[in-house]
Scaffold this active site. Structure first.
Site, PDB file in Angstrom:
ATOM      1  N   HIS A   1       0.816  -1.204   0.000  1.00  0.00           N
ATOM      2  CA  HIS A   1       0.000   0.000   0.000  1.00  0.00           C
ATOM      3  C   HIS A   1       0.855   1.261   0.000  1.00  0.00           C
ATOM      4  CE1 HIS A   1      -3.876  -2.137   1.484  1.00  0.00           C
ATOM      5  NE2 HIS A   1      -3.912  -1.905   0.193  1.00  0.00           N
TER       6      HIS A   1
ATOM      7  N   CYS B   1      -4.750  -0.804 -20.973  1.00  0.00           N
ATOM      8  CA  CYS B   1      -5.048  -0.256 -19.646  1.00  0.00           C
ATOM      9  C   CYS B   1      -4.066  -0.745 -18.588  1.00  0.00           C
ATOM     10  CB  CYS B   1      -6.476  -0.583 -19.225  1.00  0.00           C
ATOM     11  SG  CYS B   1      -6.843  -2.351 -19.132  1.00  0.00           S
TER      12      CYS B   1
ATOM     13  N   ASP C   1      -1.301  -8.519 -16.630  1.00  0.00           N
ATOM     14  CA  ASP C   1      -1.514  -9.974 -16.627  1.00  0.00           C
ATOM     15  C   ASP C   1      -1.047 -10.629 -17.917  1.00  0.00           C
ATOM     16  OD1 ASP C   1      -2.386 -10.680 -14.102  1.00  0.00           O
ATOM     17  OD2 ASP C   1      -4.477 -10.211 -14.519  1.00  0.00           O
TER      18      ASP C   1
ATOM     19  N   GLU D   1      -6.013 -10.306 -21.722  1.00  0.00           N
ATOM     20  CA  GLU D   1      -4.940 -10.521 -20.742  1.00  0.00           C
ATOM     21  C   GLU D   1      -4.484 -11.973 -20.713  1.00  0.00           C
ATOM     22  OE1 GLU D   1      -6.593  -9.371 -16.933  1.00  0.00           O
ATOM     23  OE2 GLU D   1      -8.602  -9.896 -17.639  1.00  0.00           O
TER      24      GLU D   1
END
Length: 531
Positions: free
Chosen positions: A151, A463, A416, A392
């Protein structure tokens, strides 16, 4: 040994309440990315299993501090022992919750307070510590532990703050030392000589001035010097991310991750909650396209209330669309909410983890059923939004000519696609050198997808992280990708790079890259165009 367990239990409860109040205070001032992290921490703090473990320790005669430390160590240890890199990183979140509890028990404020502009160096920096820092004084972050999915790393990228992980650094640095930090290269110079320091300062001034110029051009389109147009869009994780992205010149949202609605809670969101969130995002985009990905849960995104079975290889398991097919009620609710929200803007629905025509057709049948149910209920909705898929899985890239006949667009999820093509876990820091987005095999798959989409008259976007990287954005433009979607902070630089190059040259370079044998050769080929 504690003499009065009941008093220790009260101390623990009071500390928990104080920390919950402090977290709520941070959330009130946080942006959407930070708020989502703090919400998860608040849930950890209030987790019945953790509370039960602490209270059991207190009942056994331990002081509250010892009981908290023991419970946190056990929970963090369980997570750290897992194979999944994303879940491993969550151990740091549990330890962060523990540190805050220990500070509350001692009656001290949690977190760090900066008094002057500085680079923060720490063994490990908890997400709440990072969020609580005064960003006007924070020049950079250096930690000994952490990975790209932590994070703290995510926050640093979102805020465009240089962050570097360097094992053993705390033993070499003292407060007051001079540090020259290069976040792009991952380098650090400790107490640099005058000449080196001057060079870093000059680079920093140039980068800052360039960033200001890039930002001033937010209203310009991404068009090469010879007139080739590329649409630049933003990736968004929450509705509140959309308006700031538009201010940076985003021409839409190329990936809206709907998972935030499903994670960090005890039950699934109902149709009304989802409808409200999707509507808010579409309205904020002010008529620009918003590509909303249906829930991509599983893999590195576990949701407790779904009671998903533990899998040996979760990235290859029941995730995303595969999970949706196994939970049709959950899927139908989301699709109904999306179709209802579509009346508030330009909606595009994107299905993740499509590996075959059968997957696509099943998903479209579910969408048709959701539309018919809304018609039966007499509820206003959009009838025919754009429908596309994330490419992906390599299999989808290889059958792209067939898929292109039945979709309105493709969006290539390079994160991915690279992982699956190269058989490299993208979250494993030990394999970071093998995770190579510019591997010729990956580029050839992307090329096949673009050719198939354009042959069918469909548009294709990217993306994944690759679209926001300087080299990646130029390669993808040269391959003919129509839309690049990225973290909003990367939009200004990518726009400048596209506007400062000729498409004919980018196309030539991309074609040559397809013939090369290694990612290094590809990088060397494109680097001279990155100005």
């Amino acid at each position: 040994v504690a003499d009065n367990p009941e008093a220790e239990r009260r101390r623990f409860q009071e500390a928990s309440e104080a920390d919950a109040s402090a977290l709520s205070g941070l959330m009130a001032q946080a942006d959407d990315q930070a708020k989502a992290i703090l919400e998860a921490h608040l849930m950890m703090l209030q987790d019945p299993s953790l509370i039960e473990q602490v209270e059991a320790g207190i009942t056994a005669g331990r002081p509250a501090e010892t009981a908290v430390e023991s419970a946190v160590d056990e929970f963090a240890g369980m997570l750290a022992a897992l194979d999944d890199p994303y879940l491993k990183e969550r151990a740091a979140d549990v330890r962060d919750v523990g540190r805050r509890l220990m500070a509350a028990l001692a009656g001290k404020p949690a977190g760090l307070r900066l008094e002057r502009p500085c680079i923060v160096v720490a063994h490990e920096l908890g997400p709440s510590d990072t969020i609580g820092l005064d960003r006007s004084l924070l020049l950079g972050l250096v930690t000994e532990q952490g990975g790209p999915t932590s994070h703290t790393s995510i926050l640093a990228r979102t805020w465009a703050i240089p962050a570097v992980v360097l094992p053993g650094i705390t033993g070499r640095v003292a407060s007051g030392d001079m540090i020259a930090l290069d976040g792009d290269a991952g380098n650090l110079l400790l107490n640099p000589a005058a000449e080196a320091l001057a060079a870093y300062e000059q680079r920093a001034r140039q980068a800052s001035a360039q960033a200001e110029r890039d930002l001033a051009e937010a209203e310009l389109v991404a068009e090469t010097t010879d007139g080739h147009r590329v649409e630049l869009a933003a990736n968004a994780g929450r509705p509140g991310d959309v308006a700031p992205a538009m201010a940076l010149g985003a021409e839409g949202v190329g990936l809206f991750r709907s998972e935030f609605l499903f994670m960090g809670r005890q039950t699934a969101p109902d149709e009304e909650e989802q409808y409200a969130a999707y509507s808010e995002a579409l309205k904020a985009a002010a008529g620009h396209r918003v590509v909303i990905r249906t829930m991509d849960i599983g893999g590195d995104k576990a949701v407790d209330y779904l009671n998903m079975e533990k899998e040996e290889n979760p990235f290859l398991g029941v995730r995303a669309l595969r999970l949706c097919f196994r939970r049709p009620g959950l899927f139908r609710t989301q699709l109904r909410a999306l179709l209802r929200a579509g009346v508030h803007g330009k909606l595009a629905i994107m299905f993740p983890m499509v590996g075959s025509l059968g997957d696509l057709r099943s998903a479209r049948r579910e969408l048709d059923d959701a539309r018919r149910s809304l018609e039966t209920d007499g509820i206003t909705h959009v009838s025919h939004p754009e429908v596309g898929i994330m490419v992906e899985i390599p299999a989808a890239a290889l059958i792209a000519p067939h898929l292109a006949q039945e979709v309105d667009f493709f969006s290539i999820g390079t994160n991915d696609l690279v992982q699956y093509t190269l058989a490299v876990d993208r979250g494993n820091p030990d394999l970071a050198d093998l995770y190579q987005p510019y591997h010729p095999a990956v580029l050839r798959l992307i090329d096949q997808v673009v050719i198939a989409a354009h042959a069918a008259g469909k548009w294709v976007g990217v993306c994944g992280e690759m679209g926001g990287q300087p080299i990646g954005s130029l390669l993808l433009t040269g391959l003919g990708v129509d839309e690049l979607s990225m973290s909003p902070s990367r939009l200004p630089k990518v726009r400048r790079l596209i506007r400062s190059n000729r498409f004919a040259e980018l196309e030539r370079i991309a074609r040559e890259a397809l013939t090369l044998g290694t990612p290094d050769y590809v990088t060397q080929l494109v680097e001279p165009l990155v100005k």
